[in-house]
Enzyme design. Structure first.
Site, PDB file in Angstrom:
ATOM      1  N   TYR A 107       0.856  -1.197   0.000  1.00 38.24           N
ATOM      2  CA  TYR A 107       0.000   0.000   0.000  1.00 38.24           C
ATOM      3  C   TYR A 107       0.880   1.229   0.000  1.00 38.24           C
ATOM      4  O   TYR A 107       1.821   1.313   0.782  1.00 38.24           O
ATOM      5  CB  TYR A 107      -0.920   0.016   1.243  1.00 38.24           C
ATOM      6  CG  TYR A 107      -2.370   0.071   0.841  1.00 38.24           C
ATOM      7  CD1 TYR A 107      -2.895   1.216   0.246  1.00 38.24           C
ATOM      8  CD2 TYR A 107      -3.205  -1.034   1.014  1.00 38.24           C
ATOM      9  CE1 TYR A 107      -4.215   1.259  -0.164  1.00 38.24           C
ATOM     10  CE2 TYR A 107      -4.525  -0.995   0.596  1.00 38.24           C
ATOM     11  CZ  TYR A 107      -5.025   0.155   0.016  1.00 38.24           C
ATOM     12  OH  TYR A 107      -6.322   0.196  -0.402  1.00 38.24           O
TER      13      TYR A 107
ATOM     14  N   THR B  51      -4.244   6.203 -21.788  1.00 35.42           N
ATOM     15  CA  THR B  51      -4.166   4.868 -21.196  1.00 35.42           C
ATOM     16  C   THR B  51      -2.765   4.348 -21.488  1.00 35.42           C
ATOM     17  O   THR B  51      -2.086   4.839 -22.394  1.00 35.42           O
ATOM     18  CB  THR B  51      -5.212   3.915 -21.814  1.00 35.42           C
ATOM     19  OG1 THR B  51      -5.138   4.001 -23.235  1.00 35.42           O
ATOM     20  CG2 THR B  51      -6.615   4.260 -21.351  1.00 35.42           C
TER      21      THR B  51
ATOM     22  N   LYS C  32      -3.466  -0.317 -25.046  1.00 35.69           N
ATOM     23  CA  LYS C  32      -3.673   0.070 -26.458  1.00 35.69           C
ATOM     24  C   LYS C  32      -2.322   0.157 -27.204  1.00 35.69           C
ATOM     25  O   LYS C  32      -1.480  -0.700 -27.007  1.00 35.69           O
ATOM     26  CB  LYS C  32      -4.448   1.387 -26.550  1.00 35.69           C
ATOM     27  CG  LYS C  32      -5.803   1.342 -25.802  1.00 35.69           C
ATOM     28  CD  LYS C  32      -6.679   2.486 -26.184  1.00 35.69           C
ATOM     29  CE  LYS C  32      -8.036   2.435 -25.509  1.00 35.69           C
ATOM     30  NZ  LYS C  32      -8.064   3.095 -24.201  1.00 35.69           N
TER      31      LYS C  32
ATOM     32  N   GLU D  32      -0.330   4.940  -0.530  1.00 35.39           N
ATOM     33  CA  GLU D  32      -1.035   6.210  -0.765  1.00 35.39           C
ATOM     34  C   GLU D  32      -0.055   7.375  -0.686  1.00 35.39           C
ATOM     35  O   GLU D  32       0.800   7.406   0.209  1.00 35.39           O
ATOM     36  CB  GLU D  32      -2.136   6.390   0.289  1.00 35.39           C
ATOM     37  CG  GLU D  32      -3.335   5.508   0.028  1.00 35.39           C
ATOM     38  CD  GLU D  32      -4.428   5.695   1.070  1.00 35.39           C
ATOM     39  OE1 GLU D  32      -4.262   6.528   1.984  1.00 35.39           O
ATOM     40  OE2 GLU D  32      -5.445   4.986   0.961  1.00 35.39           O
TER      41      GLU D  32
ATOM     42  N   ASP E 181      -6.815  13.810 -24.925  1.00 35.02           N
ATOM     43  CA  ASP E 181      -6.879  12.410 -24.487  1.00 35.02           C
ATOM     44  C   ASP E 181      -6.308  11.583 -25.637  1.00 35.02           C
ATOM     45  O   ASP E 181      -6.968  11.370 -26.646  1.00 35.02           O
ATOM     46  CB  ASP E 181      -8.338  12.042 -24.200  1.00 35.02           C
ATOM     47  CG  ASP E 181      -8.497  10.572 -23.824  1.00 35.02           C
ATOM     48  OD1 ASP E 181      -7.524   9.809 -23.956  1.00 35.02           O
ATOM     49  OD2 ASP E 181      -9.614  10.194 -23.402  1.00 35.02           O
TER      50      ASP E 181
ATOM     51  N   ARG F 266      -2.887  -2.551 -18.399  1.00 35.74           N
ATOM     52  CA  ARG F 266      -4.076  -1.698 -18.344  1.00 35.74           C
ATOM     53  C   ARG F 266      -3.857  -0.665 -17.262  1.00 35.74           C
ATOM     54  O   ARG F 266      -3.483  -1.005 -16.140  1.00 35.74           O
ATOM     55  CB  ARG F 266      -5.310  -2.529 -18.021  1.00 35.74           C
ATOM     56  CG  ARG F 266      -5.542  -3.633 -19.011  1.00 35.74           C
ATOM     57  CD  ARG F 266      -6.940  -4.131 -18.911  1.00 35.74           C
ATOM     58  NE  ARG F 266      -7.811  -3.202 -19.545  1.00 35.74           N
ATOM     59  CZ  ARG F 266      -8.241  -3.324 -20.803  1.00 35.74           C
ATOM     60  NH1 ARG F 266      -7.879  -4.339 -21.527  1.00 35.74           N
ATOM     61  NH2 ARG F 266      -9.042  -2.430 -21.319  1.00 35.74           N
TER      62      ARG F 266
HETATM   63  C1  PLP Z   1      -9.984   8.033 -25.873  1.00 37.33           C
HETATM   64  C2  PLP Z   1     -10.210   7.144 -24.686  1.00 37.33           C
HETATM   65  N1  PLP Z   1     -10.150   7.675 -23.454  1.00 37.33           N
HETATM   66  C3  PLP Z   1     -10.373   6.946 -22.352  1.00 37.33           C
HETATM   67  C4  PLP Z   1     -10.645   5.599 -22.447  1.00 37.33           C
HETATM   68  C5  PLP Z   1     -10.980   4.858 -21.200  1.00 37.33           C
HETATM   69  O1  PLP Z   1     -10.047   3.960 -20.821  1.00 37.33           O
HETATM   70  P1  PLP Z   1     -10.433   2.796 -19.784  1.00 37.33           P
HETATM   71  O2  PLP Z   1     -11.244   1.814 -20.549  1.00 37.33           O
HETATM   72  O3  PLP Z   1      -9.082   2.308 -19.375  1.00 37.33           O
HETATM   73  O4  PLP Z   1     -11.174   3.432 -18.658  1.00 37.33           O
HETATM   74  C6  PLP Z   1     -10.697   4.991 -23.692  1.00 37.33           C
HETATM   75  C7  PLP Z   1     -10.994   3.559 -23.794  1.00 37.33           C
HETATM   76  O5  PLP Z   1     -11.321   2.992 -24.756  1.00 37.33           O
HETATM   77  C8  PLP Z   1     -10.492   5.792 -24.855  1.00 37.33           C
HETATM   78  O6  PLP Z   1     -10.589   5.278 -26.092  1.00 37.33           O
END
Ligand code: PLP
Length: 414
Positions: free
Chosen positions: A51, A223, A226, A53, A197, A232
């Protein structure tokens, strides 16, 4: 996995079945990939017992001297990859990372400009059932009806009209380059924060194939799975002036303790992405996507916007062949090809049975597939869709798909 086999044969067998599925099929889901054995080993390590935090050097629990080294390595390697001023590697996944960004920059009720969800945006960019749509006032922007490319002049018009507090640029299903610089110029005109994002394309940016928003944008989330091919999870990059707000929003704002085993695996994946071989990989992902897209076009399939600049494409199967996205997903599953049904821009059909399918090449490229293999994959897809419900034809194609797939090793599977 001998211990698991003995103590919990049910879960062991489920994992073995999934291994077989992953090995024998063609994986074209644009958000999926195969991680390396070292990434799997770090994820399965005893670091899960701890842990921690807080942040390196400032923890709320004792015994974190060693964990601090792992988290700092992940941060430093990510900084080398993306050149960001500040990075938080603790977000548990993409959606919680995005929640933390909203919390750091906005108040509930604030206006956000985001890419329309039915044209490629993600749930966390404003779906009415998601925290983003419930807590914030989301104003969508769209692609141009003719070109099917994001209309930046329209984005500017909407931004000037609405005066949003934040402009969000990013997608789950869009195949064209993003004009990060123009987004920033528009945001500056209206005094909005910029949030990118890059979950889908982080690996292609890290590999030097696509332009990065990091130099322009206030905050960038991604993320770590991908195209980046890590465990993940997620991370948030930002300019130094937002560092404190982002860190506070992640912990204690949204999360408790970080997942230390996953953060170590992120460090391993970032280390892999820093190697020259990852540049080659990410370049091949795009070459393969372009090859798959043109092979499908030659067979009469309409690709949204006429092609792809990244790892994915949207195919209008309904407009091209009178097959719905749901039928296509089901038929391809029958022959061992994984894809997902997807809305296309201005789709006349409904989300659960849309006109399109989304295809991506990150996973097949990790297995070593090249352009010539994309021709074969396009042939399998076309033949299966044309066979529709003819079980014996589908069965025959399924066997060919299996023989084809088994030529390509999967990194984490024997
Ligand atoms: C552009 C984008 N942002 C955020 C996410 C969310 O990721 P997670 O599924 O890990 O929560 C995704 C997932 O497909 C995504 O394509």
């Amino acid at each position: 996995m001998n211990n698991l086999k003995k103590s919990d044969p049910k879960i062991y067998n489920i994992i073995k079945l999934e291994e077989k599925r992953q090995k024998e099929g063609i994986e074209l889901i644009a958000s999926e990939n195969y991680v390396s054995k070292p990434v799997l080993e770090a994820m399965g390590s005893i670091l899960t017992n701890k842990y921690s935090e807080g942040y390196p050097g400032k923890r709320y629990y004792g015994g974190n001297q060693i964990i601090d080294q792992a988290e700092s390595l992940a941060v430093n390697r990510a900084k080398k990859l993306f050149g960001a001023e500040h990075i938080n590697v603790q977000p548990l996944s993409g959606s919680p990372a995005n929640l933390a960004v909203y919390m750091a920059l906005l108040n509930p009720g604030d206006k956000v400009l985001g890419f329309s969800l039915d044209q490629g945006g993600h749930l966390s960019h404003g779906h009415p059932l998601n925290f983003s749509g419930k807590l914030y006032k989301i104003i969508p922007y769209f692609v141009n009806r003719k070109t099917e490319v994001i209309d930046m002049d329209e984005v500017e018009r909407i931004a000037l009209r609405e005066g949003p507090k934040m402009i969000l640029a990013g997608f789950s299903a869009y195949s064209r380059d993003m004009d990060w610089k123009r987004f920033k110029e528009i945001a500056d005109k209206v005094g909005a924060f910029t949030f990118a994002d890059i979950a889908h394309i982080a690996g292609l940016i890290a590999g030097g194939q696509l332009e990065s928003p990091v130099p322009y944008f206030d905050v960038v989330s991604t993320t770590t799975h991908k195209t980046l091919r890590g465990p993940r999870g997620a991370m948030i990059m930002c300019k130094e002036e937002f560092a404190k707000a982002i860190d506070r929003a992640v912990f204690p704002g949204v999360q408790g303790g970080p997942h230390d085993h996953i953060n170590a695996a992120k460090a391993v994946a970032f280390g892999e992405a820093l190697k020259p071989s990852f540049k080659k990989y990410s370049s091949q992902v795009i070459k393969n996507a372009k090859a798959l897209s043109s092979a499908l076009q030659k067979r009469g399939y309409r690709i949204i916007s006429g092609g792809t600049d990244n790892h994915l494409m949207l195919v209008d199967v309904y407009g091209s062949k009178n097959i719905t996205g749901k039928e296509a997903e089901h038929t391809l599953e029958e022959v061992g090809i994984s894809i997902n049904k997807n809305m296309i821009p201005f789709d006349p059909r409904k989300p659960l049975d849309p006109s399109g399918i989304r295809l991506g090449t990150p996973a097949v490229t990790t297995r070593g597939a090249k352009e010539k293999d994309m021709e074969k994959i396009a042939k399998f897809i076309d033949e299966a869709l044309m066979a529709k419900n003819n079980a014996s034809v589908l069965n025959k194609i399924g066997k060919q798909v299996k023989t084809f797939s088994l030529q390509f090793p999967v990194p984490g599977i024997k």
